[in-house]
Design an enzyme around this catalytic site. Structure first.
Site, mmCIF file in Angstrom:
data_model
loop_
_atom_site.group_PDB
_atom_site.id
_atom_site.type_symbol
_atom_site.label_atom_id
_atom_site.label_comp_id
_atom_site.label_asym_id
_atom_site.label_seq_id
_atom_site.Cartn_x
_atom_site.Cartn_y
_atom_site.Cartn_z
ATOM 1 N N GLU A 83 49.192 -109.812 -36.727
ATOM 2 C CA GLU A 83 48.465 -109.131 -37.791
ATOM 3 C C GLU A 83 47.889 -110.109 -38.812
ATOM 4 O O GLU A 83 47.383 -109.706 -39.854
ATOM 5 C CB GLU A 83 49.377 -108.123 -38.493
ATOM 6 C CG GLU A 83 49.791 -106.967 -37.590
ATOM 7 C CD GLU A 83 50.592 -105.910 -38.321
ATOM 8 O OE1 GLU A 83 51.398 -106.281 -39.209
ATOM 9 O OE2 GLU A 83 50.424 -104.728 -38.013
ATOM 10 N N LYS A 201 48.526 -92.742 -40.124
ATOM 11 C CA LYS A 201 47.992 -93.525 -39.017
ATOM 12 C C LYS A 201 47.266 -92.596 -38.037
ATOM 13 O O LYS A 201 47.907 -91.766 -37.387
ATOM 14 C CB LYS A 201 49.128 -94.260 -38.300
ATOM 15 C CG LYS A 201 49.855 -95.269 -39.183
ATOM 16 C CD LYS A 201 51.045 -95.882 -38.467
ATOM 17 C CE LYS A 201 51.710 -96.948 -39.323
ATOM 18 N NZ LYS A 201 52.931 -97.494 -38.700
#
Length: 261
Positions: A83, A201
């Site tokens: 990430e 999400k």
């Protein structure tokens, strides 16, 4: 996307053509837990986050990128995780001490406590804590480093411990594993006063209509909303359209140079 292309419109305009407000970015700068595997000794906390306080999205991102680049030397870091967050062998408090030294920026932690919860205890590298001790430890960190954002401080089924963490309008207590973008769990968390903010999400739910329902419910109950990807998922810029179109308060984003696109 197909509809937006056919109508020659932006994706966010299909969701909400009246959208006008940009979310505040939340940047992941130090990774630990299951998201980082470079060091045998690493923090059990999953993410150390920056929440900038500039007046524009562009300035917020620029500030986070500046801090991210300075952190490499301060953390003695050599690699990033998937990430774009730095991996380091430093422990939780040393990382927080370094982040606390930066100005014009607030600090957050994604604790992801379920990942180190076993046999009714929280297992750190150097200690094992009960739920009560976990609450006291995190409350201490919150006060010491003026933490603005705490995500998943307890096991994902422990709604009652979430409700006992001190919070105010100046602190976000965030549900992610706790709520899982699942409307019944979001409602349970809100009704039990376990959270005042929630991670949303899109691919965890799979339905934009359901996302709209969750966003509307959260706004009705003054719950702060944070639009997020899932780790290892995608760099698809549709996530930005969702955040803008649904009027998310924040958006989690990668800020390392190689992720800018």
């Amino acid at each position: 996307k197909a509809l937006a292309k056919e109508q020659k419109r932006e994706l966010w305009q299909i969701i909400n053509p009246q959208a006008r407000r940009l979310p505040v970015p939340v940047g992941n700068v130090v990774g630990g837990g299951l998201h980082s595997t470079h060091y045998s000794y690493r923090t059990v906390f999953q993410e150390f986050l920056l929440i900038p306080q500039e007046k524009s999205f562009k300035k917020n991102v620029s500030l986070m990128q500046s801090v991210h680049s300075h952190l490499k030397k301060k953390l003695n870091a050599k690699v990033m995780n998937d990430e774009g967050a730095w991996q380091t062998s430093l422990d939780e408090e040393k990382i927080l001490q370094i982040l606390y030294s930066f100005k014009k920026i607030k600090i957050g932690i994604d604790i992801a406590a379920s990942t180190f919860y076993k046999n009714k205890s929280y297992h750190y590298q150097d200690k094992t804590l009960t739920s009560e001790e976990q609450r006291d430890y995190l409350t201490q960190l919150q006060k010491k480093y003026n933490l603005f954002y705490l995500e998943d401080p307890f096991n994902e089924e422990d709604f009652s411990s979430f409700a006992k963490i001190p919070r105010s309008k100046n602190h976000l207590l965030v549900g992610d594993d706790l709520t899982a973008t699942h409307f019944p769990r979001v409602k349970k968390a809100v009704k039990s006063k376990a959270i005042n903010a929630v991670i949303i999400k899109p691919n965890q739910n799979g339905s934009l209509l359901a996302l709209q329902e969750i966003f509307s419910y959260c706004k009705k109950h003054n719950i702060t909303t944070i639009l997020s990807h899932r780790s290892g998922e995608t760099l698809d810029n549709a996530l930005a359209d969702y955040a803008f179109g649904f009027h998310a308060d924040y958006i989690k984003c990668g800020i390392a140079t190689k992720w800018r696109e």
